[in-house]
Design an enzyme around this catalytic site. Structure first.
Site, PDB file in Angstrom:
ATOM      1  N   ASP A 168      -1.252  -4.513  12.646  1.00  0.00           N
ATOM      2  CA  ASP A 168      -0.712  -4.921  11.349  1.00  0.00           C
ATOM      3  C   ASP A 168      -0.544  -6.438  11.343  1.00  0.00           C
ATOM      4  OD1 ASP A 168       1.405  -5.682   9.362  1.00  0.00           O
ATOM      5  OD2 ASP A 168       1.316  -3.533   8.928  1.00  0.00           O
ATOM      6  N   ASP A 174       3.019  -7.835  10.389  1.00  0.00           N
ATOM      7  CA  ASP A 174       4.003  -7.654  11.441  1.00  0.00           C
ATOM      8  C   ASP A 174       3.784  -8.640  12.592  1.00  0.00           C
ATOM      9  OD1 ASP A 174       5.447  -5.671  10.227  1.00  0.00           O
ATOM     10  OD2 ASP A 174       4.420  -4.020  11.221  1.00  0.00           O
ATOM     11  N   THR A 199      -1.126   7.608  -0.856  1.00  0.00           N
ATOM     12  CA  THR A 199      -2.404   7.534  -1.574  1.00  0.00           C
ATOM     13  C   THR A 199      -3.316   6.445  -1.026  1.00  0.00           C
ATOM     14  OG1 THR A 199      -1.584   5.948  -3.208  1.00  0.00           O
ATOM     15  CG2 THR A 199      -1.213   8.294  -3.662  1.00  0.00           C
ATOM     16  N   ARG A 225       0.835  -1.192   0.000  1.00  0.00           N
ATOM     17  CA  ARG A 225       0.000   0.000   0.000  1.00  0.00           C
ATOM     18  C   ARG A 225       0.873   1.246   0.000  1.00  0.00           C
ATOM     19  NH1 ARG A 225      -4.377   1.039   4.699  1.00  0.00           N
ATOM     20  NH2 ARG A 225      -2.489   0.884   5.954  1.00  0.00           N
TER      21      ARG A 225
END
Length: 209
Positions: A200, A203, A108, A104
């Site tokens: 996340d 992670d 944006t 990602r």
């Protein structure tokens, strides 16, 4: 008519609660992701075709059913989707595994593809696209678009946790794709993370920060 299902099985809900806990360590988190993927796989494969066969049991001849040989493929979205593969393969060990890499753009929030390797006969297979988090839906929408370009026609998406925006975006972009997720959360924050979510996923699966 495609399926959009929030799989509210008690075992899935219990394990997702453990996933959300910030104190859950890497190994336990990884194991839970695999277990939840297996439970979601059970639901997502409910419509697989079967055929009748004869089996000789120790006491009699039985007419029973086996899978009718439909070819299956798993395509995890790298890297967090890798955490779901083993759980799926526990139930469907003959499935082939492709990979599609997306990241990602943090400015944006749009997905960027950097890798795609799929089985050569992907057009003949029912494809399960795997990603723990369905946040904005951008990565899933783009990944499924790339898989369709390579000929796949029968695609299902399996995720652990979704935001309403991501679920809506995926269903509108690919109304022919069945969607199975374990939990529908409240919203996205300004950074595009699911709230309350579980942090996340990549992670936490791989122990990185």
């Amino acid at each position: 008519m495609s399926v959009v299902e929030i799989v509210d099985h008690p075992l899935i809900q219990h394990k997702i609660s453990l996933l959300r806990d910030r104190n859950t360590g890497t190994k336990e988190f990884r194991d839970l992701v695999s277990e939840i993927a297996m439970l979601l796989c059970y639901e997502a494969t409910r419509d697989l075709p079967t055929e009748e066969v004869e089996v000789e049991t120790p006491v009699a001849l039985a007419r029973t059913k086996v899978l009718a040989g439909r070819k299956l493929a798993l395509v995890p979205i790298l890297r967090a989707g890798l955490g779901m593969v083993d759980g799926m393969l526990n139930l469907i060990p003959a499935a082939k595994v492709g990979h599609i890499g997306m990241y990602r753009n943090e400015e944006t929030l749009e997905p960027v593809e950097y890798y795609c390797k799929l089985p050569n006969d992907i057009n003949e297979r029912e494809v399960f696209v795997l990603d723990p988090m369905l946040a904005t839906g951008g990565s899933a929408c783009d990944a499924i678009g790339q898989i369709k370009k390579r000929g796949a026609k029968h695609i299902k998406f399996i995720g652990l946790v979704a935001a309403p925006q991501g679920l809506k975006a995926l269903h509108e972009a690919h109304p022919d794709v069945d969607i199975y997720v374990g939990a529908l959360d409240e919203k996205l924050n300004d950074n595009g993370y699911i709230i309350p979510g579980l942090g996340d996923a990549g992670d936490r699966i791989f122990g990185t920060k």
